[in-house]
Design a protein around this motif. Sequence first.
Motif, mmCIF file in Angstrom:
data_model
loop_
_atom_site.group_PDB
_atom_site.id
_atom_site.type_symbol
_atom_site.label_atom_id
_atom_site.label_comp_id
_atom_site.label_asym_id
_atom_site.label_seq_id
_atom_site.Cartn_x
_atom_site.Cartn_y
_atom_site.Cartn_z
ATOM 1 N N ILE A 154 1.133 -0.967 0.098
ATOM 2 C CA ILE A 154 0.097 0.120 -0.096
ATOM 3 C C ILE A 154 0.972 1.081 -0.320
ATOM 4 N N LYS A 155 2.191 1.181 0.698
ATOM 5 C CA LYS A 155 3.056 2.784 0.884
ATOM 6 C C LYS A 155 3.557 2.965 0.220
ATOM 7 N N LYS A 156 3.461 1.873 -1.783
ATOM 8 C CA LYS A 156 4.760 2.002 -1.942
ATOM 9 C C LYS A 156 3.102 1.622 -3.938
ATOM 10 N N ASN A 157 2.614 1.798 -3.446
ATOM 11 C CA ASN A 157 1.326 2.144 -4.266
ATOM 12 C C ASN A 157 0.977 0.678 -5.120
ATOM 13 N N PHE A 158 1.484 -0.360 -4.710
ATOM 14 C CA PHE A 158 1.662 -2.008 -5.092
ATOM 15 C C PHE A 158 0.501 -2.563 -5.090
ATOM 16 N N ILE A 159 -1.054 -2.136 -4.550
ATOM 17 C CA ILE A 159 -1.657 -2.878 -4.597
ATOM 18 C C ILE A 159 -2.973 -1.483 -4.931
ATOM 19 N N GLY A 160 -3.890 -2.130 -5.431
ATOM 20 C CA GLY A 160 -5.357 -1.630 -5.360
ATOM 21 C C GLY A 160 -6.363 -1.729 -6.988
ATOM 22 N N PRO A 161 -7.667 -1.918 -6.683
ATOM 23 C CA PRO A 161 -8.903 -2.935 -7.499
ATOM 24 C C PRO A 161 -8.545 -2.135 -9.226
ATOM 25 N N SER A 162 -7.215 -1.200 -9.023
ATOM 26 C CA SER A 162 -7.367 -0.783 -10.697
ATOM 27 C C SER A 162 -6.252 -0.632 -11.000
ATOM 28 N N VAL A 188 -7.912 -7.650 -4.133
ATOM 29 C CA VAL A 188 -8.137 -8.996 -3.523
ATOM 30 C C VAL A 188 -8.179 -10.133 -4.653
ATOM 31 N N THR A 189 -7.837 -11.425 -5.368
ATOM 32 C CA THR A 189 -8.744 -12.549 -5.737
ATOM 33 C C THR A 189 -8.128 -13.398 -4.851
ATOM 34 N N GLY A 190 -9.254 -14.421 -4.830
ATOM 35 C CA GLY A 190 -9.134 -15.976 -3.856
ATOM 36 C C GLY A 190 -9.426 -15.932 -2.803
ATOM 37 N N LYS A 191 -10.353 -15.125 -2.553
ATOM 38 C CA LYS A 191 -10.888 -14.156 -1.486
ATOM 39 C C LYS A 191 -12.074 -15.302 -1.086
ATOM 40 N N PRO A 192 -11.888 -16.295 0.602
ATOM 41 C CA PRO A 192 -13.244 -16.886 1.362
ATOM 42 C C PRO A 192 -14.425 -16.021 0.460
ATOM 43 N N ILE A 193 -15.722 -16.935 -0.023
ATOM 44 C CA ILE A 193 -16.987 -16.709 -0.201
ATOM 45 C C ILE A 193 -17.992 -15.388 0.672
ATOM 46 N N SER A 194 -17.230 -15.938 2.136
ATOM 47 C CA SER A 194 -18.251 -15.061 3.103
ATOM 48 C C SER A 194 -17.228 -13.833 3.073
ATOM 49 N N LEU A 195 -15.872 -13.389 2.623
ATOM 50 C CA LEU A 195 -15.946 -12.065 2.699
ATOM 51 C C LEU A 195 -15.724 -11.632 1.032
ATOM 52 N N HIS A 196 -16.304 -11.762 -0.002
ATOM 53 C CA HIS A 196 -16.957 -11.430 -1.621
ATOM 54 C C HIS A 196 -16.091 -11.959 -2.506
ATOM 55 N N GLY A 197 -15.547 -13.909 -2.438
ATOM 56 C CA GLY A 197 -14.717 -14.185 -2.844
ATOM 57 C C GLY A 197 -16.429 -15.253 -3.870
ATOM 58 N N ILE A 198 -15.308 -15.882 -5.585
ATOM 59 C CA ILE A 198 -16.580 -16.265 -5.795
ATOM 60 C C ILE A 198 -16.724 -18.047 -6.103
ATOM 61 N N TRP A 226 -13.223 -9.951 -10.139
ATOM 62 C CA TRP A 226 -12.470 -8.599 -9.576
ATOM 63 C C TRP A 226 -13.957 -8.086 -10.505
ATOM 64 N N LEU A 227 -14.767 -8.827 -10.634
ATOM 65 C CA LEU A 227 -15.935 -8.001 -11.641
ATOM 66 C C LEU A 227 -16.765 -7.951 -11.285
ATOM 67 N N LYS A 228 -17.223 -9.420 -10.294
ATOM 68 C CA LYS A 228 -18.087 -9.218 -8.961
ATOM 69 C C LYS A 228 -18.118 -8.081 -7.973
ATOM 70 N N ASN A 229 -16.544 -7.896 -8.071
ATOM 71 C CA ASN A 229 -16.652 -6.958 -7.086
ATOM 72 C C ASN A 229 -16.285 -5.511 -7.275
ATOM 73 N N LEU A 230 -16.572 -5.237 -8.384
ATOM 74 C CA LEU A 230 -16.453 -4.330 -8.813
ATOM 75 C C LEU A 230 -17.807 -3.853 -8.559
ATOM 76 N N SER A 231 -19.170 -4.189 -9.640
ATOM 77 C CA SER A 231 -20.185 -4.353 -9.790
ATOM 78 C C SER A 231 -20.978 -4.783 -8.006
ATOM 79 N N HIS A 232 -20.742 -5.082 -7.855
ATOM 80 C CA HIS A 232 -21.262 -5.511 -6.154
ATOM 81 C C HIS A 232 -22.177 -6.651 -6.160
ATOM 82 N N VAL A 233 -22.612 -6.801 -7.531
ATOM 83 C CA VAL A 233 -23.167 -8.200 -7.068
ATOM 84 C C VAL A 233 -23.159 -9.857 -7.424
ATOM 85 N N ALA A 234 -23.502 -10.741 -6.629
ATOM 86 C CA ALA A 234 -22.707 -12.000 -7.352
ATOM 87 C C ALA A 234 -23.826 -12.154 -8.827
ATOM 88 N N PHE A 235 -23.040 -13.473 -9.235
ATOM 89 C CA PHE A 235 -23.889 -13.895 -11.075
ATOM 90 C C PHE A 235 -24.980 -14.352 -10.661
#
Length: 478
Positions: free
Chosen positions: A139-147, A183-193, A373-382
């Motif tokens: 985060i400090k070096k701007n090496f992570i973020g959804p975009s 970040v992706t590969g998260k648990p379903i409970s944290l809006h993984g897929i 990632w698309l699911k997280n940006l759209s904020h709705v499950a497929f």
Amino acid sequence: MNINNPTADQETHFFSDVCKNFDHAAQFTKHDAGLLDQIKSCNSVYRFRFPIRKGNSFEVIDAWRVEHSHHQSPTKGGIRYSEMVNEDEVMALAALMTYKCAIVNVPFGGAKGGIKINPKSYSVGELENITRRYTVELIKKNFIGPSIDVPAPDYGSGEREMGWIADTYATMNPGQLDALGAVTGKPISLHGIAGRREATGRGVAIAVRECVSVGEDMQKIGLTAGLSGKKVIVQGLGNVGYYSAKFLSEFGAVIVGLCEFEGAIYNEDGLDVEAVFQHRKSTGSILGYAGAKQEFKNTMDGLEQPCDILVPAALENQITAQNIGSIKAKIIAEGANGPTSPEAEEAFYKAGGMIIPDMYANAGGVTVSYFEWLKNLSHVAFGRINRRFEENSNLNLVNMVEGITGVPLTPIQRATIVKGASELELVNSGLEDTMIRSYHEIREIYKSNPAIGTLRNAAMVGAINKIAVSYQNLGVWP
């Protein structure tokens, strides 16, 4: 330090091998030499160290994040937790991610991360501390973020670690609406897929199935078309290897051999993958499994047993010039990144074999990460919006047909027809479509010029052409 030429005290073979593959494929393109150099080079390499408390003392952790290509944003790639991690390896894996995303038409640049630890040597609390501190450094070096740059699991990491990263990023970026897309590969409970855990292995199985379905190609290497009855050896019973073996078995193949670091087992009549997995879970080893007819203390001996298809799904550099002559398979499907050395690949093709390259074969993970990632940006499950509508529409259609024909459907038939697609079914459908389309894109390039020689070269040619177009469309290159 020149970031594309790591210091001499490091292992420097892997990135060099990737660059050799690139250079060989580049000769079949017509792009400017400067543009090719830009595509091949790592754009950003961040090496850092940070301290953690371990017991009553401190330990300094080495870590990396490499962004190979910014032709697409964000960049994308896993984080590897391993004592064998080094800068050259992370650079090579980042480069492979760039080409992999291009091959399967996923709009990301390639990236990769590494933390030089053995996860088994740390408590859960210590691993959490390491993971969160690593995230803060990014985060400090701007090496992570959804975009910007979106990590994912890799060897030694999983859903738990991705959950820690997601929470740390969201905490450090209060109010950011798309924070969970960092970040992706998260648990379903944290809006993984749904389907992400098994995606890479499923993708490997689909890639193999598609390859062996082409009768013309199979005839050239002395095999019949179709996966049914094909004998398969899988190296690695981790996430990729287990699901590769599971789905290959479901598709009709016979898993005759399984290899892990403690040894290998073999049975020409077939092994029950789930039973072996449970045996290892309870005993800590695949050795001693009752259904095996042969056991080998040396893992490499397991790779050299008779089979039609070999799936190395462990680590890089497993099949080399020293052991390729003993490999009896006709097809090597690379579930791992870089398991076959260039020298071994050349010898294998000369002997009449075929390799399904890692850049394509194990792209299932990043494909489904893209969906997450698309699911997280759209904020709705497929499927959440349209599933019930589809079921009601299908039900109305069934009722109408039954009314016209006077022939009622059984409850099972009715349920099968009426059912709307779940998120998992949509994800698996998208993954299957991606793997099938991408294989035939590669094969068309492979057939277009006999001098290309291998599927890996063909895949790389396609990747180079797509990345070059991206740079040109960005106005970066004339």
